[in-house]
Design a protein around this motif. Structure first.
Motif, PDB file in Angstrom:
ATOM      1  N   GLU A   1     -48.590 -49.829   1.281  1.00 21.06           N
ATOM      2  CA  GLU A   1     -49.595 -50.842   1.398  1.00 21.06           C
ATOM      3  C   GLU A   1     -49.228 -51.579   2.357  1.00 21.06           C
ATOM      4  OE1 GLU A   1     -53.318 -52.921   1.136  1.00 21.06           O
ATOM      5  OE2 GLU A   1     -52.614 -50.770   0.755  1.00 21.06           O
ATOM      6  N   MET A   2     -47.780 -51.968   2.384  1.00 22.78           N
ATOM      7  CA  MET A   2     -47.452 -53.104   3.178  1.00 22.78           C
ATOM      8  C   MET A   2     -47.078 -52.442   4.433  1.00 22.78           C
ATOM      9  SD  MET A   2     -44.387 -54.101   5.189  1.00 22.78           S
ATOM     10  CE  MET A   2     -43.177 -52.753   4.783  1.00 22.78           C
ATOM     11  N   PHE A   3     -46.896 -51.538   4.784  1.00 26.61           N
ATOM     12  CA  PHE A   3     -46.674 -50.812   6.167  1.00 26.61           C
ATOM     13  C   PHE A   3     -48.315 -50.948   6.538  1.00 26.61           C
ATOM     14  CE2 PHE A   3     -42.865 -48.495   5.093  1.00 26.61           C
ATOM     15  CZ  PHE A   3     -42.009 -49.219   5.903  1.00 26.61           C
ATOM     16  N   ASP A   4     -49.214 -50.314   5.778  1.00 26.65           N
ATOM     17  CA  ASP A   4     -50.603 -50.616   6.346  1.00 26.65           C
ATOM     18  C   ASP A   4     -51.167 -51.719   6.862  1.00 26.65           C
ATOM     19  OD1 ASP A   4     -53.406 -49.222   6.685  1.00 26.65           O
ATOM     20  OD2 ASP A   4     -53.869 -50.464   4.724  1.00 26.65           O
ATOM     21  N   ARG A   5     -50.462 -53.024   5.870  1.00 25.72           N
ATOM     22  CA  ARG A   5     -51.115 -54.310   6.212  1.00 25.72           C
ATOM     23  C   ARG A   5     -50.135 -54.941   7.544  1.00 25.72           C
ATOM     24  NH1 ARG A   5     -51.548 -57.311   0.442  1.00 25.72           N
ATOM     25  NH2 ARG A   5     -53.294 -56.145  -0.350  1.00 25.72           N
ATOM     26  N   ALA A   6     -48.984 -54.259   7.592  1.00 28.20           N
ATOM     27  CA  ALA A   6     -48.016 -54.656   8.677  1.00 28.20           C
ATOM     28  C   ALA A   6     -48.658 -54.311   9.959  1.00 28.20           C
ATOM     29  CB  ALA A   6     -46.565 -53.977   8.665  1.00 28.20           C
ATOM     30  N   MET A   7     -49.202 -52.911   9.970  1.00 28.73           N
ATOM     31  CA  MET A   7     -49.955 -52.571  11.220  1.00 28.73           C
ATOM     32  C   MET A   7     -51.228 -53.197  11.677  1.00 28.73           C
ATOM     33  SD  MET A   7     -48.110 -50.035  12.538  1.00 28.73           S
ATOM     34  CE  MET A   7     -46.737 -50.803  11.655  1.00 28.73           C
ATOM     35  N   ARG A   8     -51.703 -54.161  10.882  1.00 32.69           N
ATOM     36  CA  ARG A   8     -52.635 -55.097  11.207  1.00 32.69           C
ATOM     37  C   ARG A   8     -52.242 -56.697  11.340  1.00 32.69           C
ATOM     38  NH1 ARG A   8     -56.524 -54.251   6.055  1.00 32.69           N
ATOM     39  NH2 ARG A   8     -54.827 -52.606   5.745  1.00 32.69           N
ATOM     40  N   ASN A   9     -50.838 -56.584  11.330  1.00 38.32           N
ATOM     41  CA  ASN A   9     -50.277 -57.834  11.683  1.00 38.32           C
ATOM     42  C   ASN A   9     -50.613 -58.896  10.658  1.00 38.32           C
ATOM     43  OD1 ASN A   9     -49.229 -57.127  14.153  1.00 38.32           O
ATOM     44  ND2 ASN A   9     -50.768 -57.477  15.444  1.00 38.32           N
ATOM     45  N   ARG A  10     -50.455 -58.523   9.398  1.00 39.08           N
ATOM     46  CA  ARG A  10     -50.890 -59.574   8.407  1.00 39.08           C
ATOM     47  C   ARG A  10     -49.485 -60.402   8.122  1.00 39.08           C
ATOM     48  NH1 ARG A  10     -54.829 -57.449   4.309  1.00 39.08           N
ATOM     49  NH2 ARG A  10     -56.604 -57.206   5.671  1.00 39.08           N
ATOM     50  N   TYR A  11     -48.249 -60.140   8.417  1.00 37.38           N
ATOM     51  CA  TYR A  11     -47.084 -60.729   8.019  1.00 37.38           C
ATOM     52  C   TYR A  11     -46.456 -61.570   9.212  1.00 37.38           C
ATOM     53  CZ  TYR A  11     -47.817 -57.511   4.188  1.00 37.38           C
ATOM     54  OH  TYR A  11     -48.099 -56.921   3.177  1.00 37.38           O
TER      55      TYR A  11
ATOM     56  N   ALA B   1     -42.695 -59.190   5.173  1.00 37.05           N
ATOM     57  CA  ALA B   1     -43.018 -57.798   4.943  1.00 37.05           C
ATOM     58  C   ALA B   1     -42.289 -57.143   3.833  1.00 37.05           C
ATOM     59  CB  ALA B   1     -42.981 -56.956   6.187  1.00 37.05           C
ATOM     60  N   LEU B   2     -41.014 -57.461   3.878  1.00 36.92           N
ATOM     61  CA  LEU B   2     -40.092 -57.003   2.902  1.00 36.92           C
ATOM     62  C   LEU B   2     -40.547 -57.687   1.532  1.00 36.92           C
ATOM     63  CD1 LEU B   2     -36.718 -56.625   4.612  1.00 36.92           C
ATOM     64  CD2 LEU B   2     -38.244 -54.688   3.795  1.00 36.92           C
TER      65      LEU B   2
ATOM     66  N   PHE C   1     -42.363 -55.980  -2.974  1.00 39.22           N
ATOM     67  CA  PHE C   1     -42.269 -56.242  -4.306  1.00 39.22           C
ATOM     68  C   PHE C   1     -43.590 -56.904  -4.747  1.00 39.22           C
ATOM     69  CE2 PHE C   1     -38.061 -55.893  -2.315  1.00 39.22           C
ATOM     70  CZ  PHE C   1     -37.558 -54.840  -3.154  1.00 39.22           C
ATOM     71  N   THR C   2     -44.179 -57.837  -4.223  1.00 42.06           N
ATOM     72  CA  THR C   2     -45.111 -58.558  -4.687  1.00 42.06           C
ATOM     73  C   THR C   2     -46.258 -57.582  -4.747  1.00 42.06           C
ATOM     74  OG1 THR C   2     -45.952 -59.149  -2.553  1.00 42.06           O
ATOM     75  CG2 THR C   2     -44.555 -60.784  -3.854  1.00 42.06           C
ATOM     76  N   LEU C   3     -46.565 -56.666  -3.880  1.00 42.89           N
ATOM     77  CA  LEU C   3     -47.710 -55.816  -3.988  1.00 42.89           C
ATOM     78  C   LEU C   3     -47.314 -54.693  -5.292  1.00 42.89           C
ATOM     79  CD1 LEU C   3     -48.197 -54.756  -0.324  1.00 42.89           C
ATOM     80  CD2 LEU C   3     -49.852 -56.040  -1.841  1.00 42.89           C
TER      81      LEU C   3
END
Length: 146
Positions: A87-97, A103-104, A108-110
């Motif tokens: 899920e983090m990689f999916d969100r990172a590809m949409r520049n959310r971080y 992102a790292l 853990f929060t996810l």
């Protein structure tokens, strides 16, 4: 070394991962796309049963139950971590971080958010029962075919 106990533990944990994944998807909103959710969890169940549980058999009934419960917990922790990373990689590809450390930390929060989503009796009870069954069947296979 391949043993019957490793095979049985891997198969039972993979089946448990599939059944619990189905229950988790049923509890999510209808528009949720499971994607590779089932596949990843089943592979994690196979690997946990083969690598972790399969080498800890042959010590008796109570250690077999402990082995099954610990194997189930290891499988769930890995599944939460992998699903959180996905899920983090999916969100990172949409520049959310804002950066790599954000992102790292999001992994853990996810993962913790996902844990609270699955922390229901409808999910936890089958996990506990399935972990006990996996440990007992692996122990039986070890005694029967070793």
């Amino acid at each position: 070394m391949p043993t019957t106990a490793r095979l049985i533990a891997a198969i039972v944990l993979a089946l448990l991962a599939y059944l619990v994944s189905d229950q988790v998807i049923a509890d999510m909103p209808e528009e949720t796309d499971p994607g590779y959710f089932f596949h990843v969890n089943v592979v994690l169940g196979l690997l946990t049963g083969w690598i972790y549980m399969g080498q800890r058999v042959g010590n008796g009934l109570v250690p077999a139950l402990n082995n099954g419960l610990t194997g189930m917990a290891v499988m769930v922790l890995w599944a939460l971590f992998v699903q959180g990373a996905w899920e983090m990689f999916d969100r990172a590809m949409r520049n959310r971080y804002g950066g790599p450390f954000d992102a790292l930390l999001a992994i853990f929060t996810l993962s913790i958010e996902f844990f609270f989503q699955i922390a229901t009796p409808a999910v936890l009870v089958p996990l506990v029962i399935g972990g006990c069954v996996a440990g007992l069947l692996a122990e039986y296979a070890h005694k029967r075919w070793s």
